[in-house]
Design a protein around this motif. Sequence first.
Motif, PDB file in Angstrom:
ATOM      1  N   PRO A  73       3.006  27.437  73.143  1.00 33.72           N
ATOM      2  CA  PRO A  73       1.931  28.360  72.751  1.00 33.72           C
ATOM      3  C   PRO A  73       2.326  29.461  71.765  1.00 33.72           C
ATOM      4  N   ALA A  74       3.489  30.060  71.916  1.00 35.83           N
ATOM      5  CA  ALA A  74       3.878  31.188  71.064  1.00 35.83           C
ATOM      6  C   ALA A  74       4.119  30.802  69.607  1.00 35.83           C
ATOM      7  N   ILE A  75       4.367  29.506  69.347  1.00 33.69           N
ATOM      8  CA  ILE A  75       4.689  29.092  67.978  1.00 33.69           C
ATOM      9  C   ILE A  75       3.842  27.933  67.473  1.00 33.69           C
ATOM     10  N   ARG A  76       2.897  27.477  68.249  1.00 37.49           N
ATOM     11  CA  ARG A  76       2.150  26.268  67.876  1.00 37.49           C
ATOM     12  C   ARG A  76       1.361  26.408  66.580  1.00 37.49           C
ATOM     13  N   ASP A  77       1.054  27.635  66.182  1.00 35.11           N
ATOM     14  CA  ASP A  77       0.245  27.842  64.980  1.00 35.11           C
ATOM     15  C   ASP A  77       1.051  28.040  63.701  1.00 35.11           C
ATOM     16  N   MET A  78       2.361  27.956  63.774  1.00 36.25           N
ATOM     17  CA  MET A  78       3.154  28.123  62.558  1.00 36.25           C
ATOM     18  C   MET A  78       2.990  26.895  61.646  1.00 36.25           C
ATOM     19  N   ALA A  79       3.209  27.107  60.372  1.00 36.65           N
ATOM     20  CA  ALA A  79       3.160  26.011  59.398  1.00 36.65           C
ATOM     21  C   ALA A  79       4.443  25.188  59.520  1.00 36.65           C
ATOM     22  N   ILE A  80       4.302  23.862  59.509  1.00 35.60           N
ATOM     23  CA  ILE A  80       5.471  22.987  59.605  1.00 35.60           C
ATOM     24  C   ILE A  80       5.461  22.011  58.436  1.00 35.60           C
ATOM     25  N   LEU A  81       6.551  22.037  57.689  1.00 36.72           N
ATOM     26  CA  LEU A  81       6.738  21.143  56.555  1.00 36.72           C
ATOM     27  C   LEU A  81       7.939  20.260  56.847  1.00 36.72           C
ATOM     28  N   MET A  82       7.734  18.958  56.862  1.00 43.04           N
ATOM     29  CA  MET A  82       8.838  18.023  57.069  1.00 43.04           C
ATOM     30  C   MET A  82       9.393  17.594  55.723  1.00 43.04           C
ATOM     31  N   VAL A  83      10.708  17.427  55.687  1.00 42.14           N
ATOM     32  CA  VAL A  83      11.366  16.931  54.481  1.00 42.14           C
ATOM     33  C   VAL A  83      12.275  15.772  54.870  1.00 42.14           C
ATOM     34  N   SER A  84      12.386  14.814  53.962  1.00 41.54           N
ATOM     35  CA  SER A  84      13.234  13.664  54.247  1.00 41.54           C
ATOM     36  C   SER A  84      13.564  12.931  52.968  1.00 41.54           C
ATOM     37  N   GLY A  85      14.674  12.258  52.986  1.00 43.17           N
ATOM     38  CA  GLY A  85      15.031  11.379  51.880  1.00 43.17           C
ATOM     39  C   GLY A  85      14.259  10.073  51.953  1.00 43.17           C
ATOM     40  N   ASN A  86      13.532   9.881  53.036  1.00 46.12           N
ATOM     41  CA  ASN A  86      12.778   8.657  53.260  1.00 46.12           C
ATOM     42  C   ASN A  86      11.283   8.969  53.157  1.00 46.12           C
ATOM     43  N   SER A  87      10.612   8.380  52.181  1.00 48.30           N
ATOM     44  CA  SER A  87       9.191   8.688  51.988  1.00 48.30           C
ATOM     45  C   SER A  87       8.293   7.475  52.231  1.00 48.30           C
ATOM     46  N   HIS A  88       8.737   6.572  53.085  1.00 47.86           N
ATOM     47  CA  HIS A  88       7.907   5.423  53.423  1.00 47.86           C
ATOM     48  C   HIS A  88       6.639   5.904  54.121  1.00 47.86           C
ATOM     49  N   THR A  89       5.554   5.224  53.906  1.00 48.28           N
ATOM     50  CA  THR A  89       4.273   5.599  54.490  1.00 48.28           C
ATOM     51  C   THR A  89       4.371   5.760  55.998  1.00 48.28           C
ATOM     52  N   TYR A  90       5.124   4.887  56.654  1.00 45.52           N
ATOM     53  CA  TYR A  90       5.284   4.977  58.105  1.00 45.52           C
ATOM     54  C   TYR A  90       5.875   6.329  58.505  1.00 45.52           C
ATOM     55  N   ASP A  91       6.914   6.763  57.792  1.00 46.77           N
ATOM     56  CA  ASP A  91       7.573   8.030  58.128  1.00 46.77           C
ATOM     57  C   ASP A  91       6.659   9.221  57.887  1.00 46.77           C
ATOM     58  N   VAL A  92       5.926   9.192  56.790  1.00 42.91           N
ATOM     59  CA  VAL A  92       4.987  10.276  56.491  1.00 42.91           C
ATOM     60  C   VAL A  92       3.928  10.342  57.596  1.00 42.91           C
ATOM     61  N   ASN A  93       3.365   9.211  57.959  1.00 44.24           N
ATOM     62  CA  ASN A  93       2.349   9.179  59.015  1.00 44.24           C
ATOM     63  C   ASN A  93       2.912   9.630  60.355  1.00 44.24           C
ATOM     64  N   ALA A  94       4.127   9.216  60.662  1.00 41.39           N
ATOM     65  CA  ALA A  94       4.748   9.628  61.923  1.00 41.39           C
ATOM     66  C   ALA A  94       4.949  11.141  61.952  1.00 41.39           C
ATOM     67  N   GLY A  95       5.347  11.718  60.824  1.00 42.96           N
ATOM     68  CA  GLY A  95       5.519  13.168  60.747  1.00 42.96           C
ATOM     69  C   GLY A  95       4.208  13.901  60.948  1.00 42.96           C
ATOM     70  N   MET A  96       3.161  13.413  60.346  1.00 36.33           N
ATOM     71  CA  MET A  96       1.856  14.052  60.488  1.00 36.33           C
ATOM     72  C   MET A  96       1.333  13.884  61.912  1.00 36.33           C
ATOM     73  N   THR A  97       1.581  12.750  62.513  1.00 39.28           N
ATOM     74  CA  THR A  97       1.172  12.511  63.894  1.00 39.28           C
ATOM     75  C   THR A  97       1.932  13.432  64.852  1.00 39.28           C
ATOM     76  N   ALA A  98       3.172  13.728  64.532  1.00 44.52           N
ATOM     77  CA  ALA A  98       3.981  14.628  65.359  1.00 44.52           C
ATOM     78  C   ALA A  98       3.509  16.071  65.256  1.00 44.52           C
ATOM     79  N   GLY A  99       2.682  16.369  64.246  1.00 42.64           N
ATOM     80  CA  GLY A  99       2.137  17.718  64.114  1.00 42.64           C
ATOM     81  C   GLY A  99       2.505  18.448  62.847  1.00 42.64           C
ATOM     82  N   ALA A 100       3.219  17.793  61.944  1.00 37.81           N
ATOM     83  CA  ALA A 100       3.567  18.444  60.676  1.00 37.81           C
ATOM     84  C   ALA A 100       2.311  18.679  59.845  1.00 37.81           C
ATOM     85  N   ASP A 101       2.325  19.749  59.076  1.00 39.22           N
ATOM     86  CA  ASP A 101       1.211  20.061  58.177  1.00 39.22           C
ATOM     87  C   ASP A 101       1.395  19.415  56.819  1.00 39.22           C
ATOM     88  N   GLY A 102       2.636  19.091  56.477  1.00 41.94           N
ATOM     89  CA  GLY A 102       2.930  18.504  55.182  1.00 41.94           C
ATOM     90  C   GLY A 102       4.264  17.793  55.212  1.00 41.94           C
TER      91      GLY A 102
END
Length: 128
Positions: A73-102
């Motif tokens: 609860p104390a941090i759930r509203d922070m902005a989260i940006l994931m970065v990776s050397g892997n930009s496969h569609t699966y990884d991007v979707n998994a990151g967004m499903t995990a709660g990343a904003d970008g």
Amino acid sequence: MNQNLILIADDDSDVRDLLSVTLEAAGYRALGAKDGNTAARILTVAKPVGMITDVRMPAMNGMELCKLARNTPAIRDMAILMVSGNSHTYDVNAGMTAGADGYLSKPIAPRDLVSRLQTLISKRHLGA
């Protein structure tokens, strides 16, 4: 939340340093974490306005860290940006499903990083 503090969770110290310098030049304060467990401890104490996390890290990966943040609860509203050397569609979707904003692929252009992060923080503050 600490309005200008960004947590950088990445196991590569060179990447952490580069992102820190980039963010500090844009007026942010940056804290670094070398793995997901360290990042999780910092998050609950420092309560940053945003987090940049690598997907693949030891101890706790970026997906797990993102889910943890979104379920704290104390941090759930922070902005989260994931970065990776892997930009496969699966990884991007998994990151967004995990709660990343970008998602950005490495190598990261400093201007893109700052612009994307500022947009995500603004959207989170406006409740969008």
